[in-house]
Design an enzyme around this catalytic site. Structure first.
Site, PDB file in Angstrom:
ATOM      1  N   SER A 119       0.818  -1.211   0.000  1.00  0.00           N
ATOM      2  CA  SER A 119       0.000   0.000   0.000  1.00  0.00           C
ATOM      3  C   SER A 119       0.849   1.257   0.000  1.00  0.00           C
ATOM      4  O   SER A 119       0.343   2.342  -0.255  1.00  0.00           O
ATOM      5  CB  SER A 119      -0.862   0.039   1.257  1.00  0.00           C
ATOM      6  OG  SER A 119      -1.732  -1.048   1.299  1.00  0.00           O
ATOM      7  N   HIS A 140      -0.893  -2.436  -7.205  1.00  0.00           N
ATOM      8  CA  HIS A 140      -1.681  -2.109  -6.012  1.00  0.00           C
ATOM      9  C   HIS A 140      -3.176  -2.231  -6.310  1.00  0.00           C
ATOM     10  O   HIS A 140      -3.775  -1.313  -6.873  1.00  0.00           O
ATOM     11  CB  HIS A 140      -1.303  -0.684  -5.553  1.00  0.00           C
ATOM     12  CG  HIS A 140      -1.975  -0.245  -4.301  1.00  0.00           C
ATOM     13  ND1 HIS A 140      -2.299   1.065  -4.046  1.00  0.00           N
ATOM     14  CD2 HIS A 140      -2.391  -0.949  -3.223  1.00  0.00           C
ATOM     15  CE1 HIS A 140      -2.894   1.147  -2.875  1.00  0.00           C
ATOM     16  NE2 HIS A 140      -2.951  -0.051  -2.347  1.00  0.00           N
ATOM     17  N   GLU A 152      -3.446   0.367  -9.244  1.00  0.00           N
ATOM     18  CA  GLU A 152      -2.408   1.393  -9.368  1.00  0.00           C
ATOM     19  C   GLU A 152      -1.100   0.656  -9.694  1.00  0.00           C
ATOM     20  O   GLU A 152      -0.727  -0.270  -8.974  1.00  0.00           O
ATOM     21  CB  GLU A 152      -2.323   2.117  -8.007  1.00  0.00           C
ATOM     22  CG  GLU A 152      -1.630   3.434  -7.991  1.00  0.00           C
ATOM     23  CD  GLU A 152      -1.669   4.060  -6.573  1.00  0.00           C
ATOM     24  OE1 GLU A 152      -1.928   3.353  -5.570  1.00  0.00           O
ATOM     25  OE2 GLU A 152      -1.415   5.264  -6.493  1.00  0.00           O
ATOM     26  N   ASN A 190      -3.124   6.071  -1.630  1.00  0.00           N
ATOM     27  CA  ASN A 190      -3.065   6.210  -0.170  1.00  0.00           C
ATOM     28  C   ASN A 190      -2.495   7.554   0.282  1.00  0.00           C
ATOM     29  O   ASN A 190      -2.751   7.982   1.402  1.00  0.00           O
ATOM     30  CB  ASN A 190      -2.291   5.048   0.432  1.00  0.00           C
ATOM     31  CG  ASN A 190      -3.177   3.815   0.495  1.00  0.00           C
ATOM     32  OD1 ASN A 190      -4.366   3.922   0.785  1.00  0.00           O
ATOM     33  ND2 ASN A 190      -2.621   2.654   0.194  1.00  0.00           N
TER      34      ASN A 190
END
Ligand code: NAD
Length: 285
Positions: A119, A140, A152, A190
């Protein structure tokens, strides 16, 4: 490079989801975790996910049997020698991922790509633990994997264009929409999401509102499908804390400091949905 076999390391909520979409897209999947008991739970979660699709008439019972029949599981990472692409989705801890990548580098043929579902951790640093940094990349997935379109794709400093193209293509074959990001702590998803979740925990800690009210305000006021605290419970509070720590350390900026209440919940083992208790309580299993 033809990919038919995907190896997934870590059979938690993300690894199980990644295995499920890979099976649904026609791949053979080898799933690894540290115990047979965890792997049994992973298989149950995957089969439950496929059963839901049968109930919704998106796949037939025969499809489900074929998909589930392509899943193999192992506690022995050495079995990954036949994998043609690896997605690592083990717990978000840098030391663990570095050690897994060192081992995978010895086991998986040198021309194959090793990807990580981290992450927030540095793809460049994880790649440096291997002898093939050009063939290491971030992939991701979003939670829950079978439902979320985005993947991602994060290029480390040394990720080769060939690895990038192959991974973008694989994400599309898995029915996802890949979007590229560069390798900075938390990448894009994130970097933007976690400070909001962390701020919601501060609002709870400071008594600005109750958990239900903080979430209701963000659902109705910002049109988010779920509130930040419910989302934190879904993601896992341990993962949220790790991501904040990685951004705090990586940017050296106090604006990323994890909320003390988030730390306290993780210390208590209140990790969210997966342990039955986080900001809300859940029925286990
Ligand atoms: P999880 O706690 O549900 O699962 C982690 C799994 O890794 C566990 O089953 C654990 O037993 C296994 N594991 C630990 N050490 C291992 C080892 N040495 N070898 C093999 N398996 C091992 O966590 P998760 O939510 O599935 O997260 C996994 C990864 O995905 C993390 O890097 C996380 O940051 C990332 N991620 C999580 C989310 C999310 O919303 N939870 C979203 C995107 C990415």
């Amino acid at each position: 490079m033809e990919i038919r076999n995907i190896g997934v390391v870590g059979g938690g909520q993300m690894g199980s989801g990644i295995a499920q979409v890979s099976l649904m897209s026609g791949f053979q999947v080898l799933l690894n975790d540290v115990s047979d008991e965890i792997l049994r739970k992973s298989r149950t979660a995957i089969e439950k996910g496929l059963d839901t699709l049968v109930r919704k008439e998106k796949i037939t019972a025969g499809d489900k049997e074929r998909m589930a029949g392509r899943l193999r599981m192992t506690t022995n990472l050495s079995d990954f020698s036949a994998c043609e692409f690896v997605v690592e989705a083990a717990t978000e801890r840098e030391e663990l991922k570095l050690s897994l990548f060192r081992k995978l580098d010895e086991i998986v043929p040198a021309e194959k790509v090793l990807s990580t579902n981290t992450s927030s951790l540095s793809i460049t640093r994880i790649a440096s633990a291997t002898s093939r940094p050009g063939r290491v990349i971030g992939m991701h997935f979003m939670n829950p994997v079978p439902l979320m379109r985005l993947v991602e794709i994060i290029k480390g400093l040394q990720t080769s264009p060939g690895t990038f193209d192959l991974t973008m293509d694989l994400a599309r074959r898995l029915g996802k929409e890949p979007v590229p990001a560069n390798d900075y702590p938390g990448f894009i998803a994130n970097r933007v999401l976690m400070p909001m979740i962390n701020e919601a925990v501060y609002a709870l800690m400071e008594g600005v509102g109750k958990a239900e009210d903080i979430d209701a305000i963000m659902r109705m006021g910002a049109n988010h499908p779920m509130g930040p605290l419910a989302l934190a419970d879904l993601i896992g509070l341990d993962t949220c804390l790790e991501v904040m720590k990685v951004m705090q350390e990586g940017f050296g900026d106090p604006k990323y400091r994890p909320c003390p209440l988030l730390r306290k919940y993780v210390e208590a083992g209140f990790l969210g949905k997966k342990t039955g208790r986080g900001f809300y309580t859940y029925e286990k299993g």
